[in-house]
Design an enzyme around this catalytic site. Sequence first.
Site, PDB file in Angstrom:
ATOM      1  N   LYS A  43       0.855  -1.198   0.000  1.00  0.00           N
ATOM      2  CA  LYS A  43       0.000   0.000   0.000  1.00  0.00           C
ATOM      3  C   LYS A  43       0.878   1.231   0.000  1.00  0.00           C
ATOM      4  O   LYS A  43       1.808   1.340   0.803  1.00  0.00           O
ATOM      5  CB  LYS A  43      -0.878  -0.002   1.264  1.00  0.00           C
ATOM      6  CG  LYS A  43      -1.813   1.169   1.354  1.00  0.00           C
ATOM      7  CD  LYS A  43      -3.208   0.805   0.872  1.00  0.00           C
ATOM      8  CE  LYS A  43      -4.115   1.989   0.679  1.00  0.00           C
ATOM      9  NZ  LYS A  43      -3.898   2.732  -0.577  1.00  0.00           N
ATOM     10  N   LYS A  79       5.179   1.978  -3.289  1.00  0.00           N
ATOM     11  CA  LYS A  79       5.120   3.366  -3.795  1.00  0.00           C
ATOM     12  C   LYS A  79       5.316   3.319  -5.301  1.00  0.00           C
ATOM     13  O   LYS A  79       6.071   2.487  -5.812  1.00  0.00           O
ATOM     14  CB  LYS A  79       6.229   4.211  -3.162  1.00  0.00           C
ATOM     15  CG  LYS A  79       5.974   5.695  -3.222  1.00  0.00           C
ATOM     16  CD  LYS A  79       5.087   6.119  -2.063  1.00  0.00           C
ATOM     17  CE  LYS A  79       4.788   7.600  -2.069  1.00  0.00           C
ATOM     18  NZ  LYS A  79       4.143   8.006  -0.821  1.00  0.00           N
TER      19      LYS A  79
END
Length: 394
Positions: A43, A79
């Site tokens: 995430k 990311k």
Amino acid sequence: MYKILSRPERVISVSIPVKMDDGRLEIYEGFRVQHCSALGPYKGGIRFHPQVTLEDDIALATIMTLKNSLAGLPYGGGKGAVNVDPKKLSERELEQLSRGYVRALYPVLGELVDVPAPDVGTDPRVMAWMVDEYSKLLGRNAPASFTAKPPQLWGCPVRVYATGFGCAVATREAAERVFGGSKGLTLAVQGFGNTGQWHAYWASKMGFKVVAISDTSGTVYDPNGIDVEKAIKVKNETGKVVNYPSGEKLDDPKSALYVDVDVVAPDALENQITLENHRLIKAKLVVEGANGPTTPEAELELFKRGVTVVPDILANAGGVVVSYLEWVQNLQWYWWSEEETRAKLERIMRENFERVWTKFEELKRNKPEATMRDAALLIALQRIQDAVRARGWL
Ligand code: NAD
């Protein structure tokens, strides 16, 4: 643990073709870094910025692993980035780029695999194009595959102010421990974007007196207190905080850090409090709304003067916490009210703060030079290590 965490599990580099408005073909370089999956799906946001490098993306993914772990979320860290200046693209070109990013990375994304969100240069509109593209490729709607979407596409309305609200909760919790209460304490906020505006807004609702705010146009200082709602309106209508009608105007955007206040919030950018300027800080409490605003050397000097620094991975986690709450709702096709979601965010922020503070007090008993950041990092690393051990990786 160092060997495991010092390298990302997977790095994907892609080339994204975009047909520009003038007919040219442009190829953009994009990345997705999937750092650690010990605690759950990856995430983390997607950044559209002209200076991003793969190294930056790896560092930011590593921070997400730590932030998600500290917040107690069932996520690993990831990311993404595209090397582009989004301000130079037309809306159609930006949409093509956003959709192209998803097409290029489709095999490694997904609601239970890797769940992106916005970051610098991307916003809910970009998330809407991305979730639409992903859903088309999958052959069904998959709302939980991206977070911070617009409300029309299953986005949570709390997300827009979640980071600032979480910062305000962290500010209140810290003030209670450092000053014995928060009512009437003075607060200065550097940076008046998404994080800073909502940090100031919610802190003022909680009883703080906001006396200084700043953006790249300069600083506004009013010891009698700033009307934050009015300041947000002025900033959004004119683009400049210094157009606020009253108070003293100072040219330096950093002046907000130096005014005589109880609490200062660096909510703009990294590396704002350094060895050069730390002496000018008069506040006893620093709450890091931005990522990495205090250099490690400056933090040490502040510590020597008895200043408490609430670290970024704790203070600004409200955004990812609400992304998690949006994801949970989307996975179940269920809906909580805005008030219910905000109450859950507040509880999670309060509990996280309490956990870090307790650890901080415990550390200080044996090691007086321990900081809140040490405590936060220890908790985050411990949780990852427990999962890694249980999985048999160590
Ligand atoms: P933003 O672009 O909305 O706002 C940044 C603000 O800082 C702008 O008002 C800009 O004028 C101001 N600014 C820039 N340089 C400045 C300077 N030298 N002095 C004073 N003001 C200056 O960005 P944002 O989303 O609010 O992000 C700010 C920071 O918070 C970043 O470090 C970001 O990584 C971090 N953060 C944001 C979120 C989020 O959900 N938005 C979540 C976690 C962390």
